[in-house]
Design an enzyme around this catalytic site. Structure first.
Site, PDB file in Angstrom:
ATOM      1  N   LYS A  52      31.927  41.336  23.022  1.00  0.00           N
ATOM      2  CA  LYS A  52      33.017  42.083  22.383  1.00  0.00           C
ATOM      3  C   LYS A  52      33.028  41.810  20.884  1.00  0.00           C
ATOM      4  O   LYS A  52      33.206  42.722  20.074  1.00  0.00           O
ATOM      5  CB  LYS A  52      34.360  41.687  23.017  1.00  0.00           C
ATOM      6  CG  LYS A  52      34.525  42.237  24.424  1.00  0.00           C
ATOM      7  CD  LYS A  52      35.676  41.600  25.173  1.00  0.00           C
ATOM      8  CE  LYS A  52      35.728  42.127  26.608  1.00  0.00           C
ATOM      9  NZ  LYS A  52      36.714  41.454  27.450  1.00  0.00           N
ATOM     10  N   GLN A  96      41.147  36.910  26.869  1.00  0.00           N
ATOM     11  CA  GLN A  96      40.163  37.048  27.940  1.00  0.00           C
ATOM     12  C   GLN A  96      40.725  36.473  29.243  1.00  0.00           C
ATOM     13  O   GLN A  96      41.161  35.325  29.274  1.00  0.00           O
ATOM     14  CB  GLN A  96      38.855  36.332  27.539  1.00  0.00           C
ATOM     15  CG  GLN A  96      37.725  36.513  28.528  1.00  0.00           C
ATOM     16  CD  GLN A  96      37.244  37.962  28.643  1.00  0.00           C
ATOM     17  OE1 GLN A  96      37.142  38.672  27.650  1.00  0.00           O
ATOM     18  NE2 GLN A  96      36.969  38.399  29.857  1.00  0.00           N
ATOM     19  N   ASP A 119      44.079  45.948  25.011  1.00  0.00           N
ATOM     20  CA  ASP A 119      43.627  45.967  26.401  1.00  0.00           C
ATOM     21  C   ASP A 119      44.548  46.848  27.261  1.00  0.00           C
ATOM     22  O   ASP A 119      44.180  47.215  28.377  1.00  0.00           O
ATOM     23  CB  ASP A 119      43.659  44.531  26.974  1.00  0.00           C
ATOM     24  CG  ASP A 119      42.264  43.983  27.232  1.00  0.00           C
ATOM     25  OD1 ASP A 119      41.304  44.777  27.247  1.00  0.00           O
ATOM     26  OD2 ASP A 119      42.145  42.756  27.421  1.00  0.00           O
TER      27      ASP A 119
END
Ligand code: NAD
Length: 281
Positions: A52, A96, A119
């Protein structure tokens, strides 16, 4: 002959668009910034996070990883999030998952400023999606919708079957398909006669995490099959779908690797640029 849906190709196209948008924002003095928070040493998470960060840098963003010990307390992690919320150079915050067991994932996610929740996991963004309002949409289902659009696959009136009901893939996927006027069925671990349901699907999306769960006799002739699964089988990365046999039945199918995965990263970049461009000074 089945058509192979090339996620890598579509992800490159999307990333090129993002790069251009990023360059314009940077010229205006608003370079998009993405910060990824990684707690602990999980090897898979480390790989995802590095991917990422690299992708964000390649797009021209300011990209950072904050690495924290697995022993960090929930309050200490919350303090890191609050600091990032206040930082004007950080437009997107990604924590994460999974987090260590002593930390409540949703408490941490809900501490992220809604406008930085790239997200799309914050309860407010989840609610916005359910209500059909504007907000950040989780990257994997968003990437699948983008890929289906690129491929001109129509959804209106079609029967879409989603296997998996997780908050990060299955549920938002179903919401997006519903919004696109598909007739949606969600299957999960307690579903009985899975094959009987999947055989009705015009669009079949599997997000389970079990290699070869979806076999050829579970797929209708001519169906579009999207494989979200990522599993290790004999040292190889495979999806949920028995690709070699299902491709003989499906009209179009995504491979693993090279299908949904690249689009997920592309949508993370897309959401981060969106977050930066939403900021009005
Ligand atoms: P999860 O474990 O949170 O959810 C799995 C879902 O599968 C559950 O809802 C469960 O009810 C369902 N399920 C389990 N066994 C089943 C069975 N036998 N029949 C029907 N349903 C069953 O997983 P997740 O986070 O949604 O991820 C699913 C898969 O997708 C994993 O392999 C994950 O690695 C992968 N994934 C890939 C990407 C990508 O970018 N390619 C992104 C996210 C997740």
């Amino acid at each position: 002959m089945t058509h192979l849906i090339d996620g890598k190709k579509w992800a490159l196209l999307s990333r090129e668009e993002t790069k251009q948008a990023c360059a314009i924002l940077t010229q205006e003095g608003r370079q998009p910034g993405l910060t990824v928070v990684l707690v602990g040493e999980d090897p898979a998470s480390q790989t995802y996070v590095r991917g990422k960060e690299k992708a964000a840098t390649e797009a021209g963003m300011q990209s950072a990883i904050i690495r924290l010990e697995a022993t960090i307390t929930q309050d200490e992690l919350l303090a890191v999030i609050y600091r990032l919320n206040q930082d004007p150079h950080v437009h997107g915050i990604l924590v994460q998952l999974p987090l260590p067991k002593h930390i409540d994932d949703q408490v941490i996610i809900d501490a992220i400023a809604i406008e930085k929740d790239v997200d799309g996991f914050h309860a407010t963004n989840v609610g916005a999606l359910a209500l059909g309002l504007t907000g950040f949409v989780p990257c994997t289902p968003l990437g699948i919708m983008r890929m289906l659009a690129y491929e001109n696959i129509s959804l209106s009136g079609k029967h879409a079957v989603v296997i998996g009901r997780s908050n990060i893939v299955g549920k938002p996927m179903a919401q997006l398909l519903l919004k696109a006027n598909a007739t949606v069925t969600i299957c999960h671990s307690k579903t009985e006669n899975l094959g009987q349901i999947t055989r009705q699907a015009d669009i079949l999306i599997s997000a389970v995490g079990k290699a070869h769960l979806v076999k050829a006799d579970m797929v209708k002739e001519g169906a579009v099959v999207i494989d979200v699964g990522m599993n290790r089988l004999d040292g190889k990365l495979v999806g949920d779908v028995d690709f070699e046999n299902v491709k003989e039945v499906a009209s179009a199918i995504t491979p693993v690797p090279g299908g949904v995965g690249p689009m997920t990263i592309a949508m993370l970049l897309h959401n981060t640029v969106q977050a930066a461009s939403n900021v009005t000074s």
